[in-house]
Design a protein around this motif. Structure first.
Motif, PDB file in Angstrom:
ATOM      1  N   LEU A 193       6.792 -16.577   5.921  1.00  0.00           N
ATOM      2  CA  LEU A 193       6.509 -16.491   4.505  1.00  0.00           C
ATOM      3  C   LEU A 193       5.905 -15.088   3.739  1.00  0.00           C
ATOM      4  O   LEU A 193       6.445 -14.550   2.865  1.00  0.00           O
ATOM      5  CB  LEU A 193       5.425 -17.621   4.342  1.00  0.00           C
ATOM      6  N   LEU A 194       5.123 -14.610   4.718  1.00  0.00           N
ATOM      7  CA  LEU A 194       4.714 -13.348   4.298  1.00  0.00           C
ATOM      8  C   LEU A 194       5.753 -12.055   4.272  1.00  0.00           C
ATOM      9  O   LEU A 194       5.810 -11.291   3.344  1.00  0.00           O
ATOM     10  CB  LEU A 194       3.730 -12.744   5.633  1.00  0.00           C
ATOM     11  N   TRP A 195       6.591 -12.068   5.062  1.00  0.00           N
ATOM     12  CA  TRP A 195       7.576 -11.257   5.438  1.00  0.00           C
ATOM     13  C   TRP A 195       8.471 -11.485   4.097  1.00  0.00           C
ATOM     14  O   TRP A 195       9.048 -10.441   3.412  1.00  0.00           O
ATOM     15  CB  TRP A 195       8.406 -11.202   6.658  1.00  0.00           C
ATOM     16  N   ARG A 196       9.081 -12.682   3.800  1.00  0.00           N
ATOM     17  CA  ARG A 196       9.822 -12.686   2.637  1.00  0.00           C
ATOM     18  C   ARG A 196       9.258 -12.363   1.440  1.00  0.00           C
ATOM     19  O   ARG A 196       9.793 -11.873   0.264  1.00  0.00           O
ATOM     20  CB  ARG A 196      10.191 -14.197   2.436  1.00  0.00           C
ATOM     21  N   ALA A 197       7.990 -12.604   1.143  1.00  0.00           N
ATOM     22  CA  ALA A 197       7.075 -12.281   0.093  1.00  0.00           C
ATOM     23  C   ALA A 197       7.175 -10.733  -0.084  1.00  0.00           C
ATOM     24  O   ALA A 197       7.286  -9.878  -1.120  1.00  0.00           O
ATOM     25  CB  ALA A 197       5.556 -12.658   0.093  1.00  0.00           C
ATOM     26  N   PHE A 198       6.796 -10.052   1.051  1.00  0.00           N
ATOM     27  CA  PHE A 198       6.755  -8.625   1.008  1.00  0.00           C
ATOM     28  C   PHE A 198       8.080  -8.049   0.551  1.00  0.00           C
ATOM     29  O   PHE A 198       8.498  -7.103  -0.340  1.00  0.00           O
ATOM     30  CB  PHE A 198       6.541  -8.158   2.369  1.00  0.00           C
ATOM     31  N   ALA A 199       9.280  -8.566   1.253  1.00  0.00           N
ATOM     32  CA  ALA A 199      10.749  -8.093   0.925  1.00  0.00           C
ATOM     33  C   ALA A 199      10.924  -8.315  -0.534  1.00  0.00           C
ATOM     34  O   ALA A 199      11.985  -7.790  -1.077  1.00  0.00           O
ATOM     35  CB  ALA A 199      11.635  -8.816   1.854  1.00  0.00           C
ATOM     36  N   ARG A 200      10.262  -9.012  -1.194  1.00  0.00           N
ATOM     37  CA  ARG A 200      10.710  -9.373  -2.696  1.00  0.00           C
ATOM     38  C   ARG A 200      10.104  -8.607  -3.587  1.00  0.00           C
ATOM     39  O   ARG A 200      10.314  -8.379  -4.745  1.00  0.00           O
ATOM     40  CB  ARG A 200      10.151 -10.965  -3.143  1.00  0.00           C
ATOM     41  N   ARG A 217       9.287   0.469  -5.156  1.00  0.00           N
ATOM     42  CA  ARG A 217       7.976   1.127  -5.209  1.00  0.00           C
ATOM     43  C   ARG A 217       6.652   0.586  -4.554  1.00  0.00           C
ATOM     44  O   ARG A 217       5.841   1.211  -3.681  1.00  0.00           O
ATOM     45  CB  ARG A 217       7.559   1.556  -6.466  1.00  0.00           C
ATOM     46  N   CYS A 218       6.620  -0.805  -4.666  1.00  0.00           N
ATOM     47  CA  CYS A 218       5.677  -1.535  -4.023  1.00  0.00           C
ATOM     48  C   CYS A 218       5.706  -1.566  -2.402  1.00  0.00           C
ATOM     49  O   CYS A 218       4.565  -1.360  -1.635  1.00  0.00           O
ATOM     50  CB  CYS A 218       5.423  -2.986  -4.499  1.00  0.00           C
ATOM     51  N   LYS A 219       6.756  -1.620  -2.172  1.00  0.00           N
ATOM     52  CA  LYS A 219       7.189  -1.799  -0.424  1.00  0.00           C
ATOM     53  C   LYS A 219       6.795  -0.500   0.057  1.00  0.00           C
ATOM     54  O   LYS A 219       6.077  -0.522   1.004  1.00  0.00           O
ATOM     55  CB  LYS A 219       8.728  -2.197  -0.358  1.00  0.00           C
ATOM     56  N   ALA A 220       7.214   0.664  -0.585  1.00  0.00           N
ATOM     57  CA  ALA A 220       7.024   2.036   0.049  1.00  0.00           C
ATOM     58  C   ALA A 220       5.451   2.049   0.166  1.00  0.00           C
ATOM     59  O   ALA A 220       5.051   2.661   1.166  1.00  0.00           O
ATOM     60  CB  ALA A 220       7.731   2.966  -0.718  1.00  0.00           C
ATOM     61  N   LEU A 221       4.766   1.933  -0.909  1.00  0.00           N
ATOM     62  CA  LEU A 221       3.310   2.270  -0.832  1.00  0.00           C
ATOM     63  C   LEU A 221       2.842   1.205   0.037  1.00  0.00           C
ATOM     64  O   LEU A 221       1.969   1.596   0.977  1.00  0.00           O
ATOM     65  CB  LEU A 221       2.916   1.850  -2.451  1.00  0.00           C
ATOM     66  N   LEU A 222       3.079  -0.044  -0.015  1.00  0.00           N
ATOM     67  CA  LEU A 222       2.438  -1.027   1.043  1.00  0.00           C
ATOM     68  C   LEU A 222       2.739  -0.646   2.526  1.00  0.00           C
ATOM     69  O   LEU A 222       2.064  -0.825   3.556  1.00  0.00           O
ATOM     70  CB  LEU A 222       2.799  -2.386   0.903  1.00  0.00           C
ATOM     71  N   ARG A 223       4.036   0.016   2.863  1.00  0.00           N
ATOM     72  CA  ARG A 223       4.507   0.224   4.179  1.00  0.00           C
ATOM     73  C   ARG A 223       3.502   1.222   4.647  1.00  0.00           C
ATOM     74  O   ARG A 223       3.267   1.191   5.822  1.00  0.00           O
ATOM     75  CB  ARG A 223       5.834   0.602   4.092  1.00  0.00           C
ATOM     76  N   LEU A 224       3.216   2.308   3.688  1.00  0.00           N
ATOM     77  CA  LEU A 224       2.259   3.499   4.063  1.00  0.00           C
ATOM     78  C   LEU A 224       0.919   2.805   4.548  1.00  0.00           C
ATOM     79  O   LEU A 224       0.253   3.071   5.667  1.00  0.00           O
ATOM     80  CB  LEU A 224       1.974   4.281   2.774  1.00  0.00           C
ATOM     81  N   HIS A 271      -4.851   2.965  11.594  1.00  0.00           N
ATOM     82  CA  HIS A 271      -5.686   3.919  10.998  1.00  0.00           C
ATOM     83  C   HIS A 271      -5.174   4.163   9.418  1.00  0.00           C
ATOM     84  O   HIS A 271      -4.570   5.127   9.187  1.00  0.00           O
ATOM     85  CB  HIS A 271      -5.447   5.420  11.709  1.00  0.00           C
ATOM     86  N   GLU A 272      -5.620   3.099   8.751  1.00  0.00           N
ATOM     87  CA  GLU A 272      -5.051   3.052   7.193  1.00  0.00           C
ATOM     88  C   GLU A 272      -5.251   4.536   6.518  1.00  0.00           C
ATOM     89  O   GLU A 272      -6.421   4.845   6.628  1.00  0.00           O
ATOM     90  CB  GLU A 272      -5.801   2.130   6.346  1.00  0.00           C
ATOM     91  N   PRO A 273      -4.232   4.938   6.110  1.00  0.00           N
ATOM     92  CA  PRO A 273      -4.390   6.421   5.467  1.00  0.00           C
ATOM     93  C   PRO A 273      -5.138   6.424   4.110  1.00  0.00           C
ATOM     94  O   PRO A 273      -5.331   5.497   3.533  1.00  0.00           O
ATOM     95  CB  PRO A 273      -2.875   6.739   5.178  1.00  0.00           C
ATOM     96  N   SER A 274      -5.598   7.821   4.109  1.00  0.00           N
ATOM     97  CA  SER A 274      -6.328   7.968   2.917  1.00  0.00           C
ATOM     98  C   SER A 274      -5.292   8.024   1.737  1.00  0.00           C
ATOM     99  O   SER A 274      -4.120   8.230   2.107  1.00  0.00           O
ATOM    100  CB  SER A 274      -7.023   9.136   2.819  1.00  0.00           C
ATOM    101  N   GLY A 293      -4.271  -7.333   5.669  1.00  0.00           N
ATOM    102  CA  GLY A 293      -4.413  -7.168   6.984  1.00  0.00           C
ATOM    103  C   GLY A 293      -3.469  -8.039   7.883  1.00  0.00           C
ATOM    104  O   GLY A 293      -2.756  -7.648   8.704  1.00  0.00           O
ATOM    105  N   GLU A 294      -2.900  -9.145   7.188  1.00  0.00           N
ATOM    106  CA  GLU A 294      -2.052 -10.003   7.773  1.00  0.00           C
ATOM    107  C   GLU A 294      -0.526  -9.273   7.978  1.00  0.00           C
ATOM    108  O   GLU A 294       0.142  -9.176   8.980  1.00  0.00           O
ATOM    109  CB  GLU A 294      -1.599 -11.433   7.166  1.00  0.00           C
ATOM    110  N   LEU A 295      -0.536  -8.636   6.783  1.00  0.00           N
ATOM    111  CA  LEU A 295       0.892  -7.655   6.908  1.00  0.00           C
ATOM    112  C   LEU A 295       0.877  -6.516   7.723  1.00  0.00           C
ATOM    113  O   LEU A 295       2.032  -6.266   8.478  1.00  0.00           O
ATOM    114  CB  LEU A 295       1.232  -7.331   5.704  1.00  0.00           C
ATOM    115  N   ARG A 296      -0.215  -6.075   8.162  1.00  0.00           N
ATOM    116  CA  ARG A 296      -0.410  -5.203   9.321  1.00  0.00           C
ATOM    117  C   ARG A 296       0.133  -5.410  10.560  1.00  0.00           C
ATOM    118  O   ARG A 296       0.718  -4.696  11.267  1.00  0.00           O
ATOM    119  CB  ARG A 296      -1.865  -4.282   9.008  1.00  0.00           C
ATOM    120  N   LEU A 297      -0.678  -6.747  10.679  1.00  0.00           N
ATOM    121  CA  LEU A 297      -0.153  -7.184  12.182  1.00  0.00           C
ATOM    122  C   LEU A 297       1.256  -7.667  12.334  1.00  0.00           C
ATOM    123  O   LEU A 297       1.855  -7.215  13.267  1.00  0.00           O
ATOM    124  CB  LEU A 297      -0.848  -8.472  12.357  1.00  0.00           C
TER     125      LEU A 297
END
Lengths: 181, 160
Positions: A118-125, A129-136, A141-144, B16-20
């Motif tokens: 479910l999460l993966w499909r929601a992300f893929a949709r 721009r959102c996917k690139a930003l969230l992938r970062l 170590h969440e980047p600044s 957080g869930e997606l990070r995992l």
């Protein structure tokens, strides 16, 4: 980790200090290449070149506290080079967070069909721009925001609002899928 | 808690869930980590760095060329404090031909090194600083330049 200290020690040949730098920023460098939609092979090439560039520049990083942004900028430039050089075809069966998975892929990765799917499909949709930003933002170590801006060539002021909007879309997409089950 | 704060919190929890999930689906490959950890062995000991100054592959014009299918020559420039190295990279079936120019001109020995330490090509630069190298396409290489006087120079790595 104090980047200035680690850079000085690494330049003098201290492998432990070097490894600390690699551990800290490895995820950021990788995510930068993957956010540019490179295959795992091409992204590996970009990451390796980026680390060699840092070795070349160990004694000439002017602002050590911005080491992460320097690495992200370098990885971004190398990613653009690969894109312009014409990268290899995308192998079809490699897992790709940006594309909706089928059940086989989820099983192969030993993931939870329901929640992870479910999460993966929601992300893929999401938008590119959102996917690139969230992938970062998903790298360990969440980047600044400075590092994210350098990785994506995005103005720092745009990151916060975009992040909020993308997470909001993601949340609604997850809610909707949960409703329709 | 306000509604807005609640939605923000929910978004952050999903992140957080997606990070995992990303750690499972798209981890940094082990070979990249191994390479990165070993990369410190490549640091310069006694040579000067000739830094990548420009690469036509990174400029807009070459994109148009690449898309139109016209084979274009790639031009790359490296600069050290006392030496500029200009390179033209041509397709030469099979492999690549590199035409080089040292500025200021000087006789020199030029080696091409791959990132597994092997030397894949070597040439002499003449008194006008010109040299020609042939090597297989693909991979990451750098040039090592030894002039009759002055410290040896290593260029930045480039992918060819």
């Amino acid at each position: 980790m104090d980047p200035a200290e680690s850079l000085r020690a690494a330049a003098a040949g201290d492998q432990t200090a070097w490894q600390a730098i690699v551990d800290r920023f490895s995820g950021l460098v990788w995510a930068t290449a993957r956010a540019h939609r490179l295959s795992r092979d091409d992204a590996s090439d970009v990451a390796q070149t980026t680390w060699l560039r840092l070795v070349e520049h160990l004694d000439r990083i002017r602002e050590p506290e911005k080491l992460g942004a320097w690495l992200a900028t370098t990885a971004r430039h190398e990613s653009l080079r690969v894109i312009r050089h014409g990268s290899q075809e995308q192998p079809t069966n490699e897992p790709d967070l940006f594309e909706a998975p089928d059940d086989d892929t989820i099983d192969r990765l030993l993931l939870d069909r329901e929640r992870d799917g479910l999460l993966w499909r929601a992300f893929a949709r999401l938008s590119d721009r959102c996917k690139a930003l969230l992938r970062l933002l998903l790298s360990d170590h969440e980047p600044s925001y400075e590092e994210v801006g350098a990785a994506l060539g995005m103005p720092i002021g745009a990151i916060g609002p975009t992040r909020m909007r993308c997470l909001d879309t993601l949340r609604r997409s997850v809610d909707l899928q949960e409703l329709s089950r | 808690m306000t509604d807005k704060a609640a939605t923000n919190g929910e978004g952050e929890r999903l992140l957080g869930e997606l990070r995992l999930l990303a750690a499972d689906v798209d981890p940094v490959p082990g070979e990249v980590t191994l390479f990165a950890n070993a990369a410190l062995d490549w640091r310069r000991m006694d040579a000067a760095l000739a830094e990548l100054l420009s690469d036509s592959l990174l400029e807009q014009e070459s994109v148009a060329f690449a898309r139109s299918g016209v084979t274009s020559t790639r031009a790359v420039t490296f600069r050290a404090s006392d030496l500029v190295v200009d390179l033209e990279i041509h397709d030469a079936d099979p492999g690549l031909a590199l035409l080089g120019q040292l500025d200021p001109p000087a006789k020199a020995e030029v080696h091409v090194q791959r990132d597994d330490s092997s030397i894949v090509a070597r040439a002499e630069a003449d008194e006008l600083g010109r040299f020609r190298l042939e090597l297989p396409a693909g991979g990451r290489v750098r040039l090592l330049v030894r002039r009759e006087s002055g410290p040896p120079v290593e260029t930045s790595w480039i992918s060819v």
